[in-house]
Design an enzyme around this catalytic site. Structure first.
Site, PDB file in Angstrom:
ATOM      1  N   TYR A   1       0.846  -1.208   0.000  1.00  0.00           N
ATOM      2  CA  TYR A   1       0.000   0.000   0.000  1.00  0.00           C
ATOM      3  C   TYR A   1       0.875   1.250   0.000  1.00  0.00           C
ATOM      4  CZ  TYR A   1      -3.711   3.224   1.571  1.00  0.00           C
ATOM      5  OH  TYR A   1      -4.611   4.264   1.679  1.00  0.00           O
ATOM      6  N   SER A   2       1.889   1.269   0.875  1.00  0.00           N
ATOM      7  CA  SER A   2       2.773   2.443   0.968  1.00  0.00           C
ATOM      8  C   SER A   2       3.499   2.686  -0.353  1.00  0.00           C
ATOM      9  CB  SER A   2       3.809   2.247   2.070  1.00  0.00           C
ATOM     10  OG  SER A   2       3.185   1.985   3.300  1.00  0.00           O
TER      11      SER A   2
END
Ligand code: NAP
Length: 244
Positions: A152-153
């Site tokens: 996600y990051s």
């Protein structure tokens, strides 16, 4: 009519953004993938409340053909898109070693191919008109990195790079490209957390509350307005001070 396309507009942050633009008098295209009923119900609600044209449009943002078809339909029914909000997203929490190849690809594709597909499909009209606003939704984890959210990051950091580079490229066409990085915002995306974790997140937020979808929608509306005509390539943190 000036039309706004909000990807992932059926619920959460996207639905608040759709409502904010409808309240400002824009025609609003609400994109959905799975939440058809919610998207259609929201369209009816906003049309009734704000007396502006609103429609629900199906497309998986990962799929270029679906996006192209959706954009053509929106132009036909609501008019040319002058504001694009790349909001559609997914999140999961997993240790890096447990992330499968497929999960990695779907995460990057939803956020990055999604923004790529939607932006390329709407930008030609913006260039032709020499006017447009593109607002991308990243995350504070795209700025700082989040443990157990490497995929996600990575995707959200990519959205920040996408914003900065595209801002430079489209500036000569008078198109502003900006990015909002939400902190912890109360939506279905937080369902993965226990009440205890949410309480901790709240206590660790200097403003001592979790964010609301409307907190994000107000910032997005600013980037969509003429008041922000001289801003491009900005990464705006809307997180109650969680990350400064
Ligand atoms: P949400 O309530 O889970 O909504 C996610 C939205 O994305 C839904 O409308 C969903 O539509 C749409 N979506 C997902 N995959 C899609 C696809 N392939 N094609 C089209 N639409 C798709 O989450 P949210 O909190 O509102 O998140 C909105 C954005 O804010 C995301 O980009 C998220 O990463 C970002 N964000 C959220 C937080 C937070 O704390 N909530 C923090 C930072 C950033 P369907 O249901 O129709 O599939």
């Amino acid at each position: 009519m000036n039309t706004v396309l909000v990807t992932g507009g059926s619920k959460g942050i996207g639905s608040a953004i759709a409502e904010e633009f409808a309240s400002l008098g824009y025609a609003v295209a609400i994109n959905y993938n799975k939440s058809e009923e919610k998207a259609k119900a929201l369209s009816l609600e906003l049309m009734k409340k704000y007396k502006v044209p609103v429609g629900a449009y199906k497309a998986d943002v990962k799929d270029r053909n679906e996006v192209a078809h959706m954009v053509a339909k929106i132009k036909d029914e609501l008019g040319t898109i002058v504001i694009l909000v790349n909001n559609a997203g997914i999140s999961t929490q997993k240790e890096f070693s447990q992330i499968t190849n497929d999960e990695w690809k779907v995460m990057l594709s939803t956020h990055l191919d999604g923004a790529f597909n939607c932006t390329q499909e709407v930008m030609h009209d913006m260039i032709y008109r020499q006017y447009g606003k593109i607002i991308n939704i990243s995350s504070m984890w795209g700025v700082t990195g989040g443990s157990c959210e490497v995929h996600y990051s990575t995707a959200k950091a990519g959205i920040i790079g996408f914003t900065k580079a595209l801002a430079k490229e489209l500036a000569p066409s008078n198109i502003n490209v900006n990015c909002v990085c939400p902190g912890v915002i109360k939506t279905d995306m937080l369902n993965i957390f226990s009440e205890e974790t949410l309480e901790d997140l709240k206590n660790n937020t200097p403003l001592k509350r979790l964010g609301t979808p409307t907190d994000i929608a107000k910032a997005v509306a600013f980037f969509g307005s003429k008041d922000s005509d001289y801003l491009t390539g900005n990464i705006l943190n809307v997180n109650g001070g969680f990350v400064i």
